[in-house]
Design an enzyme around this catalytic site. Structure first.
Site, PDB file in Angstrom:
ATOM      1  N   GLY A 137       0.766  -1.050   0.006  1.00 55.74           N
ATOM      2  CA  GLY A 137       0.027  -0.150  -0.040  1.00 55.74           C
ATOM      3  C   GLY A 137       0.914   1.178   0.032  1.00 55.74           C
ATOM      4  O   GLY A 137       0.615   2.301  -0.745  1.00 55.74           O
ATOM      5  N   ASP A 138       1.962   1.207   0.713  1.00 47.97           N
ATOM      6  CA  ASP A 138       2.930   2.468   0.927  1.00 47.97           C
ATOM      7  C   ASP A 138       3.667   2.470  -0.244  1.00 47.97           C
ATOM      8  O   ASP A 138       3.658   3.716  -1.057  1.00 47.97           O
ATOM      9  CB  ASP A 138       3.587   2.109   2.000  1.00 47.97           C
ATOM     10  CG  ASP A 138       3.160   2.567   3.323  1.00 47.97           C
ATOM     11  OD1 ASP A 138       2.194   3.225   3.554  1.00 47.97           O
ATOM     12  OD2 ASP A 138       3.864   1.989   4.371  1.00 47.97           O
ATOM     13  N   LEU A 139       4.007   1.357  -1.058  1.00 48.75           N
ATOM     14  CA  LEU A 139       5.054   1.411  -2.207  1.00 48.75           C
ATOM     15  C   LEU A 139       4.446   1.528  -3.320  1.00 48.75           C
ATOM     16  O   LEU A 139       4.845   2.499  -4.345  1.00 48.75           O
ATOM     17  CB  LEU A 139       5.600   0.076  -2.162  1.00 48.75           C
ATOM     18  CG  LEU A 139       6.651  -0.394  -0.982  1.00 48.75           C
ATOM     19  CD1 LEU A 139       7.209  -1.782  -1.187  1.00 48.75           C
ATOM     20  CD2 LEU A 139       7.581   0.619  -0.522  1.00 48.75           C
ATOM     21  N   THR A 192       3.737   5.313  -3.430  1.00 54.54           N
ATOM     22  CA  THR A 192       4.934   6.104  -3.639  1.00 54.54           C
ATOM     23  C   THR A 192       5.105   6.219  -5.108  1.00 54.54           C
ATOM     24  O   THR A 192       5.389   7.384  -5.582  1.00 54.54           O
ATOM     25  CB  THR A 192       6.112   5.145  -3.038  1.00 54.54           C
ATOM     26  OG1 THR A 192       6.211   5.503  -1.707  1.00 54.54           O
ATOM     27  CG2 THR A 192       7.455   5.800  -3.771  1.00 54.54           C
ATOM     28  N   GLN A 217      -3.649   5.518  -0.775  1.00 51.63           N
ATOM     29  CA  GLN A 217      -3.197   4.182  -0.712  1.00 51.63           C
ATOM     30  C   GLN A 217      -4.310   3.268  -1.153  1.00 51.63           C
ATOM     31  O   GLN A 217      -3.810   2.216  -1.845  1.00 51.63           O
ATOM     32  CB  GLN A 217      -2.586   3.852   0.633  1.00 51.63           C
ATOM     33  CG  GLN A 217      -1.536   4.687   1.034  1.00 51.63           C
ATOM     34  CD  GLN A 217      -1.146   4.496   2.685  1.00 51.63           C
ATOM     35  OE1 GLN A 217      -1.573   4.743   3.489  1.00 51.63           O
ATOM     36  NE2 GLN A 217       0.006   3.539   2.815  1.00 51.63           N
TER      37      GLN A 217
END
Length: 423
Positions: A192-194, A197, A224
Site C-alpha cells: 500500500g505504501d510502495l 509512492t 493508498q
C-alpha cells in the site's frame, strides 16, 4: 560535523553528492514534509533523479523511522537506522515546527522558492494549519503539491487514519491473497505504501511538466486505497462482467496453467511455460518430446482445464523438477522458457543479474562504516539516478536551507532556535 559541512555555504546544490547534481531533475526544489515510507520514498526517488530535496522534521518529533532497525552502530555507542537511510538518501534535512506562527511563516518563505511540496498527513491536517494546497497556491501558483494519504483528499473515508494494512484491506488485495479455502493473508511487504509512492512520483513528474510549460501548479492527490485497488489485476472486471468475486488462489493463476510454484531438490522454482511454444520446448529440454503431442494435453485450452492440469500436467512438472536443484534447473532451462529459482533475500543480494544492474549499492557512512542497500531500478542513458548518497542527520542543514531559501540571517536563525521553532 559532517564532511559535507565543508561545502560552500548558501549554495544548496553544493551540499548534494556531486553525481546527484547532474541528474535530470537538477534545479528542482522539493520540500519533503513526510515520514515513515510512502512520502519519504516518493521524495527519495526524486532526490535520486537529481532534485534538491529538503526533509523537514519537527524539532522534537522527527521521523520515527530514525530509530527503526536494523541499526548501524559505531564504537562510541551511537547508532543510525539503515531503514531510515534507505528511504532518505540524497536529501538535505532541516527542523521546523510548522504549528508555530514563526514556523508557518518560514515554511511559506520556503514555498516561494520551491517547485514541489510532498506531505503524507491525514487529509485536512495541513489545511487546519493554514498550509494546505489552496493556502500555498496563493503564495506560489506554480507549486506542485503532492499529498499521499490512506484514502485521498475526498470521499467519506478521507479523515480516517490508515496504515499499509488499511489499504490492503480496503483496496481488495488482502481478500485475494493466501491459500484456497484459508483465511486471507496480507501481501508480505508494505505494498500500500510502495504503490502510493510510485503513483506519487508519476503524478508529481506529470504535474511538474505541466507547471514548467504553463506556470500552473496543481494538487496531486494520491490514495493508498486507490493505489492498491489498481494492482488487483482482473478482479474488478471479473466481478462487473461475470459476477465473480476474487478469492485466494495460493500460488496459482486464475486461468493460466502451468503457471505457479513447484518443488525441486533444494527449494522451489516458478515455471510458466503455458503457451504451446514454451510447452513444446520444455518437453524437449526435459527429455520427453512426445508429451507435446499427447492428445490429452497438446493445447493451451486442454492444459488450462483445472482437472486436466491437476491429473496430467502437474505430475509431469513435479517429476521433471524433483531431483534437480534450483541452479541446475535455471542453467538447464532458464534461457529457453520462463523458469526461475524462487530466491530468498540472501540469494537475491548475491545474484549476478542484480549485481549487473547495480541494484545493491554500497554507501560508506562516516563513523559507521559501509551500508549495502537497494539501488534504483530506473536506468537512464544520459542522466542516471544516483543511489549512493547519504541520508542526513536530524536538522543537519537547517541553517543552510534557511539562509539560502528563506533569506534569513545568522541572527534570525539563532532567534528561531531560541524559540524552539527549529532544533
Amino acid at each position: 560535523m559532517s564532511e559535507r559541512a565543508n561545502a560552500m555555504p548558501y549554495d544548496l546544490s553544493a551540499w548534494l553528492p556531486p553525481a546527484a547534481q547532474q541528474g535530470s531533475l537538477r534545479g528542482v526544489v522539493v520540500l519533503d514534509i513526510t515520514r515513515v515510507v510512502a512520502g519519504p520514498f516518493c521524495s527519495m526517488i526524486l532526490a535520486d533523479l537529481g532534485a534538491t530535496v529538503i526533509k523537514i522534521e519537527h524539532p522534537d518529533e522527527p521521523d520515527y523511522t530514525r530509530d527503526f532497525p536494523p541499526l548501524l552502530e559505531n564504537s562510541t555507542g551511537g547508532s543510525f537506522s539503515a531503514f531510515f537511510a534507505q528511504y532518505n538518501r540524497n536529501k538535505l534535512a532541516m527542523t521546523l515546527n510548522v504549528a508555530t506562527p514563526e514556523g508557518k511563516e518560514v515554511l511559506r518563505s520556503l514555498v516561494q522558492k520551491a517547485n514541489v511540496l510532498v506531505e503524507n498527513f491525514r487529509a485536512g491536517t495541513m489545511d487546519k494549519l493554514g498550509l494546505g494546497y489552496e493556502d500555498l497556491k496563493a503564495i506560489n501558483p506554480s507549486l506542485v503539491y503532492t499529498a499521499l494519504s490512506g484514502y485521498g483528499q475526498t470521499g467519506p473515508y478521507r479523515r480516517r487514519p490508515a496504515y499499509d494494512n488499511s489499504a490492503q484491506a480496503t483496496g481488495g488485495l488482502w481478500s485475494m491473497n493466501g491459500e484456497p479455502g484459508q483465511a486471507p493473508l496480507r501481501v508480505g511487504t508494505i505494498i500500500g505504501d510502495l504503490s502510493a509512492t510510485l503513483y506519487g512520483v508519476i503524478g508529481t513528474l506529470s504535474a511538474l511538466r505541466h507547471a514548467e510549460r504553463t506556470g500552473e501548479g496543481q494538487l496531486v492527490d494520491i490514495s493508498q486505497q486507490d493505489s492498491v485497488l489498481s494492482l488487483t489485476e482482473t478482479a474488478v472486471v471479473s466481478y462487473t462482467v461475470e459476477g465473480k468475486v476474487a478469492e485466494p488462489l495460493g500460488n496459482q493463476h486464475p486461468f493460466v496453467r502451468p503457471y505457479e510454484l513447484y518443488p525441486c531438490k533444494d527449494g522451489f522454482v516458478f515455471f510458466g511455460g503455458y503457451t504451446d511454444k514454451f510447452w513444446r520446448i520444455s518437453c524437449e529440454l526435459f527429455g520427453e518430446p512426445e508429451l507435446a503431442d499427447d492428445p490429452g494435453i497438446d493445447s493451451m485450452a486442454k492444459r488450462f482445464d483445472p482437472v486436466t492440469y491437476e491429473k496430467l500436467v502437474r505430475p509431469i512438472l513435479v517429476r521433471w523438477f524433483a531431483d534437480r536443484t534450483k541452479n541446475e534447473l535455471e542453467s538447464m532451462a532458464g534461457d529457453a522458457v520462463p523458469l526461475s529459482a524462487i530466491k530468498n533475500i540472501a540469494e537475491v543480494v548475491t545474484d549476478p543479474q542484480i549485481a549487473a544492474r547495480d541494484m545493491i549499492v554500497d554507501v560508506d557512512y562516516p563513523d559507521y562504516g559501509p551500508l549495502r542497500m537497494v539501488g534504483s531500478p530506473i536506468k537512464m542513458g544520459k542522466t542516471p539516478p544516483q543511489a549512493r548518497g547519504l541520508a542526513p542527520e536530524i536538522g543537519e542543514h537547517t541553517a543552510v536551507v534557511l539562509k539560502a531559501l528563506a533569506g534569513l540571517s545568522d541572527v534570525d536563525v539563532a532567534e528561531l532556535k531560541r524559540k524552539k521553532v527549529i532544533r
